[in-house]
Design a protein around this motif. Structure first.
Motif, PDB file in Angstrom:
ATOM      1  N   GLY A  62       0.827  -1.207   0.000  1.00  0.00           N
ATOM      2  CA  GLY A  62       0.000   0.000   0.000  1.00  0.00           C
ATOM      3  C   GLY A  62       0.854   1.247   0.000  1.00  0.00           C
ATOM      4  O   GLY A  62       2.085   1.167   0.001  1.00  0.00           O
ATOM      5  N   GLU A  63       0.162   2.401  -0.022  1.00  0.00           N
ATOM      6  CA  GLU A  63       0.882   3.660  -0.180  1.00  0.00           C
ATOM      7  C   GLU A  63       0.400   4.704   0.820  1.00  0.00           C
ATOM      8  O   GLU A  63      -0.781   4.770   1.131  1.00  0.00           O
ATOM      9  CB  GLU A  63       0.640   4.167  -1.610  1.00  0.00           C
ATOM     10  CG  GLU A  63       1.665   5.175  -2.063  1.00  0.00           C
ATOM     11  CD  GLU A  63       1.468   5.543  -3.535  1.00  0.00           C
ATOM     12  OE1 GLU A  63       1.527   4.643  -4.401  1.00  0.00           O
ATOM     13  OE2 GLU A  63       1.253   6.740  -3.794  1.00  0.00           O
ATOM     14  N   VAL A  64       1.354   5.505   1.301  1.00  0.00           N
ATOM     15  CA  VAL A  64       1.009   6.624   2.192  1.00  0.00           C
ATOM     16  C   VAL A  64       1.674   7.884   1.658  1.00  0.00           C
ATOM     17  O   VAL A  64       2.878   7.893   1.389  1.00  0.00           O
ATOM     18  CB  VAL A  64       1.503   6.376   3.640  1.00  0.00           C
ATOM     19  CG1 VAL A  64       1.165   7.577   4.539  1.00  0.00           C
ATOM     20  CG2 VAL A  64       0.913   5.103   4.235  1.00  0.00           C
ATOM     21  N   ASN A  65       0.892   8.932   1.476  1.00  0.00           N
ATOM     22  CA  ASN A  65       1.443  10.236   1.105  1.00  0.00           C
ATOM     23  C   ASN A  65       1.091  11.249   2.181  1.00  0.00           C
ATOM     24  O   ASN A  65      -0.048  11.296   2.659  1.00  0.00           O
ATOM     25  CB  ASN A  65       0.879  10.709  -0.234  1.00  0.00           C
ATOM     26  CG  ASN A  65       1.476   9.918  -1.378  1.00  0.00           C
ATOM     27  OD1 ASN A  65       2.659  10.057  -1.684  1.00  0.00           O
ATOM     28  ND2 ASN A  65       0.674   9.051  -1.984  1.00  0.00           N
ATOM     29  N   VAL A  66       2.077  12.061   2.565  1.00  0.00           N
ATOM     30  CA  VAL A  66       1.880  13.097   3.574  1.00  0.00           C
ATOM     31  C   VAL A  66       2.078  14.435   2.862  1.00  0.00           C
ATOM     32  O   VAL A  66       3.182  14.720   2.389  1.00  0.00           O
ATOM     33  CB  VAL A  66       2.905  12.945   4.720  1.00  0.00           C
ATOM     34  CG1 VAL A  66       2.618  13.952   5.824  1.00  0.00           C
ATOM     35  CG2 VAL A  66       2.899  11.523   5.277  1.00  0.00           C
ATOM     36  N   PHE A  67       1.027  15.221   2.750  1.00  0.00           N
ATOM     37  CA  PHE A  67       1.052  16.464   1.965  1.00  0.00           C
ATOM     38  C   PHE A  67       1.704  16.214   0.592  1.00  0.00           C
ATOM     39  O   PHE A  67       2.560  16.976   0.148  1.00  0.00           O
ATOM     40  CB  PHE A  67       1.788  17.579   2.726  1.00  0.00           C
ATOM     41  CG  PHE A  67       1.042  18.052   3.940  1.00  0.00           C
ATOM     42  CD1 PHE A  67      -0.055  18.902   3.818  1.00  0.00           C
ATOM     43  CD2 PHE A  67       1.410  17.631   5.208  1.00  0.00           C
ATOM     44  CE1 PHE A  67      -0.765  19.329   4.946  1.00  0.00           C
ATOM     45  CE2 PHE A  67       0.700  18.059   6.333  1.00  0.00           C
ATOM     46  CZ  PHE A  67      -0.376  18.901   6.200  1.00  0.00           C
ATOM     47  N   GLY A  68       1.315  15.129  -0.013  1.00  0.00           N
ATOM     48  CA  GLY A  68       1.799  14.812  -1.361  1.00  0.00           C
ATOM     49  C   GLY A  68       3.190  14.191  -1.402  1.00  0.00           C
ATOM     50  O   GLY A  68       3.694  13.881  -2.482  1.00  0.00           O
ATOM     51  N   ILE A  69       3.801  14.000  -0.242  1.00  0.00           N
ATOM     52  CA  ILE A  69       5.153  13.429  -0.224  1.00  0.00           C
ATOM     53  C   ILE A  69       5.040  11.937   0.094  1.00  0.00           C
ATOM     54  O   ILE A  69       4.426  11.558   1.107  1.00  0.00           O
ATOM     55  CB  ILE A  69       6.039  14.127   0.840  1.00  0.00           C
ATOM     56  CG1 ILE A  69       6.038  15.640   0.610  1.00  0.00           C
ATOM     57  CG2 ILE A  69       7.449  13.559   0.841  1.00  0.00           C
ATOM     58  CD1 ILE A  69       6.476  16.443   1.819  1.00  0.00           C
TER      59      ILE A  69
END
Ligand code: ADP
Length: 311
Positions: A62-69
């Motif tokens: 899976g994927e996690v992005n924090v403010f697009g990062i």
């Protein structure tokens, strides 16, 4: 980057080495500026989810992005956006609040002069400035919790994440923490907290997700969710065959699931007899009825029935 979600999680899975599937494909989005609750009973997967987002736990996929990062690809850049308040008090009790804050910022690369100024600012905000140079172990329980938040805020994170910040603390301390968190949010920080107190989520949060057994079972604005909780559903078996046109009853949703069963949802406060008499007038006789099981409500009964819930 401005309009990117604070957190965007897609199809996140975590299977621990012992085979426990703690997250079974979680997708979640939190907007910047939100005050967001992740609500769920013990063992639901809240800490695991927070652990993955704060890089303490490796996801299986899976994927996690924090403010697009992207957290997997640009871990340290993503981590710089986040301030984490873990469940347990984890600072050195023999250090002073001032040093705890300054050293924490130094660990994240802040120069000492700036860190000293920031520590004063955050300790004042947390109403701990008069305790700044006292041994931390002499602080009260509530002060220790506020120090945890002040420390996390040292780096001015855009996203503050708290894992069960008020578990096991008394109501006075809890209220003090709510105030601190509200102020941080009003100043523009996105706040995400996990809790198993419905009352806490209700008091603080605009949006929430409910996680159970590693899956998000409900997600949306708090108001919508609470409105759902005020509704109850029944399945009515009726005599004979239903007419083509069903009666309309104010504030009640009615539809036929087959020729002789009605599915109704009514405000909890509304008397069922009111519905029966309206149906009678339309020539519909109810033979028997069953409560419709509401997964959400069941979960909430479980949550709010928690014996650790404070008064
Ligand atoms: P919550 O925070 O909602 O109480 P957790 O994320 O702590 O839930 O736990 C989710 C599930 O994963 C539980 O079944 C728990 O026993 C299991 N679990 C949590 N941490 C570990 C670990 N380090 N190793 C194995 N299983 C774990």
């Amino acid at each position: 980057m401005q309009n990117q979600p604070a957190i965007e999680i897609s199809a996140l899975r975590k299977t621990y080495e012992n085979g426990v599937e703690a997250l079974k494909g979680v997708s979640l989005s939190v907007q910047p500026g939100d005050f967001f609750a992740l609500l769920g009973p013990n063992g639901a997967g809240k800490s695991t989810l927070i652990g993955v987002v704060s890089s303490l736990v490796n996801s299986s996929s899976g994927e996690v992005n924090v403010f697009g990062i992207n957290l997997q690809k640009q871990r340290s850049e993503a981590m710089r956006q986040i301030g984490l308040v873990p469940q347990e008090i984890n600072f050195n009790m023999f250090e002073k609040p001032f040093d705890i804050c300054v050293n924490y910022a130094g660990f994240y690369g802040m120069d000492r002069k700036t860190a000293i100024l920031r520590a004063e600012e955050e300790l004042k905000r947390a109403q701990l400035w008069d305790k700044a140079h006292m041994m931390s172990r002499t602080l009260s329980g509530g002060m220790k919790r506020r120090l945890m938040i002040a420390r996390a805020m040292m780096t001015q994170p855009r996203l503050l994440i708290l894992d069960e910040p008020t578990a096991g603390v008394d109501i006075e301390i809890r209220r003090g923490m709510w105030k601190t968190l509200r102020e941080a949010n009003q100043a523009g920080t996105t706040v995400i907290l996990t809790t198993h107190y419905l009352e806490e989520a209700e008091n603080l949060c605009r949006n929430l997700a409910i996680i159970d057994k590693g899956k998000i079972i409900e997600q949306g604005p708090m108001k919508t969710l609470l409105a759902k909780l005020d509704v109850e559903g029944f399945l009515l078996d009726i005599e004979g065959v239903l007419p083509a046109n069903l009666p309309q009853i104010d504030k009640v949703s009615i539809h036929a699931t087959d020729d002789h069963t009605l599915d109704i949802e009514k405000p909890r406060a509304m008397d069922l007899n009111h519905i029966f008499s309206q149906l009678n007038q339309a020539g519909i006789q109810v033979r028997s009825m069953r409560n419709k099981v509401n997964r959400l409500e069941e979960l909430f009964v479980k949550l709010t029935g928690d014996t650790s819930k404070a008064a």
